[in-house]
Write a protein that holds these residues in place. Structure first.
Motif, PDB file in Angstrom:
ATOM      1  N   PHE A  46       0.816  -1.207   0.000  1.00 20.28           N
ATOM      2  CA  PHE A  46       0.000   0.000   0.000  1.00 20.28           C
ATOM      3  C   PHE A  46       0.856   1.266   0.000  1.00 20.28           C
ATOM      4  CE2 PHE A  46      -2.992  -3.177   1.577  1.00 20.28           C
ATOM      5  CZ  PHE A  46      -4.006  -2.986   0.658  1.00 20.28           C
ATOM      6  N   PHE A  47       1.972   1.235   0.719  1.00 20.58           N
ATOM      7  CA  PHE A  47       2.908   2.362   0.727  1.00 20.58           C
ATOM      8  C   PHE A  47       3.403   2.636  -0.686  1.00 20.58           C
ATOM      9  CE2 PHE A  47       7.320   3.828   0.814  1.00 20.58           C
ATOM     10  CZ  PHE A  47       7.204   4.994   1.558  1.00 20.58           C
ATOM     11  N   ASP A  48       3.826   1.595  -1.376  1.00 24.00           N
ATOM     12  CA  ASP A  48       4.358   1.724  -2.726  1.00 24.00           C
ATOM     13  C   ASP A  48       3.273   2.213  -3.679  1.00 24.00           C
ATOM     14  OD1 ASP A  48       6.709   1.480  -4.295  1.00 24.00           O
ATOM     15  OD2 ASP A  48       5.851  -0.299  -5.246  1.00 24.00           O
ATOM     16  N   LYS A  49       2.063   1.725  -3.504  1.00 25.21           N
ATOM     17  CA  LYS A  49       0.948   2.123  -4.349  1.00 25.21           C
ATOM     18  C   LYS A  49       0.621   3.612  -4.153  1.00 25.21           C
ATOM     19  CE  LYS A  49      -3.606   0.336  -5.499  1.00 25.21           C
ATOM     20  NZ  LYS A  49      -3.621  -0.688  -6.495  1.00 25.21           N
ATOM     21  N   TYR A  50       0.687   4.097  -2.922  1.00 21.09           N
ATOM     22  CA  TYR A  50       0.363   5.488  -2.616  1.00 21.09           C
ATOM     23  C   TYR A  50       1.508   6.443  -2.953  1.00 21.09           C
ATOM     24  CZ  TYR A  50      -1.336   9.593  -0.110  1.00 21.09           C
ATOM     25  OH  TYR A  50      -1.751  10.849   0.205  1.00 21.09           O
ATOM     26  N   TRP A  51       2.716   5.971  -3.048  1.00 18.19           N
ATOM     27  CA  TRP A  51       3.896   6.809  -3.233  1.00 18.19           C
ATOM     28  C   TRP A  51       3.754   7.765  -4.412  1.00 18.19           C
ATOM     29  CZ3 TRP A  51       7.823   8.073  -0.279  1.00 18.19           C
ATOM     30  CH2 TRP A  51       8.937   8.686  -0.842  1.00 18.19           C
ATOM     31  N   ASP A  52       3.176   7.305  -5.508  1.00 21.37           N
ATOM     32  CA  ASP A  52       3.042   8.138  -6.706  1.00 21.37           C
ATOM     33  C   ASP A  52       1.711   8.884  -6.778  1.00 21.37           C
ATOM     34  OD1 ASP A  52       5.572   7.735  -7.836  1.00 21.37           O
ATOM     35  OD2 ASP A  52       4.950   5.814  -8.675  1.00 21.37           O
ATOM     36  N   ALA A  58       2.809  15.913  -3.873  1.00 22.22           N
ATOM     37  CA  ALA A  58       2.724  17.300  -3.401  1.00 22.22           C
ATOM     38  C   ALA A  58       3.337  17.438  -2.019  1.00 22.22           C
ATOM     39  CB  ALA A  58       1.261  17.758  -3.390  1.00 22.22           C
ATOM     40  N   PHE A  59       3.078  16.469  -1.153  1.00 24.17           N
ATOM     41  CA  PHE A  59       3.645  16.496   0.197  1.00 24.17           C
ATOM     42  C   PHE A  59       5.165  16.447   0.137  1.00 24.17           C
ATOM     43  CE2 PHE A  59       5.264  14.401   3.988  1.00 24.17           C
ATOM     44  CZ  PHE A  59       4.696  15.179   4.993  1.00 24.17           C
ATOM     45  N   GLY A  65      11.174  16.196   0.509  1.00 32.54           N
ATOM     46  CA  GLY A  65      11.565  14.784   0.526  1.00 32.54           C
ATOM     47  C   GLY A  65      11.383  14.131  -0.820  1.00 32.54           C
ATOM     48  N   GLY A  66      12.101  13.045  -1.048  1.00 27.51           N
ATOM     49  CA  GLY A  66      11.939  12.296  -2.290  1.00 27.51           C
ATOM     50  C   GLY A  66      12.555  13.014  -3.484  1.00 27.51           C
TER      51      GLY A  66
END
Length: 74
Positions: A46-52, A58-59, A65-66
């Motif tokens: 879920f983390f990987d799915k939400y990353w993009d 925007a965050f 970060g990132g």
């Protein structure tokens, strides 16, 4: 692949050892040793799915970060 497998085994031994040291229970240590990696795997999906997701981008852009992905020209 050998390095990855070795790290996986080390992680399981560490998880078991720390949990056993804290609880004194082989049952609890065994359960934590195998449940924790399973939970991490599901959460990582879920983390990987939400990353993009646009909100996540925007965050990261706002807080520095990132890595920024190039935007398509147009």
């Amino acid at each position: 692949m050998t390095k990855t497998l070795s790290f996986g085994v080390m992680h399981l031994i560490t998880a078991f050892s720390v949990t056993y040291a804290l609880t004194g229970s082989v049952t609890v240590a065994g359960a934590v040793t195998f449940i924790e990696p399973l939970a991490n795997t599901v959460l990582h999906y879920f983390f990987d799915k939400y990353w993009d997701h646009p909100r996540a981008r925007a965050f990261r852009a706002r807080w520095g970060g990132g890595h920024r992905q190039p935007q398509p020209a147009g």
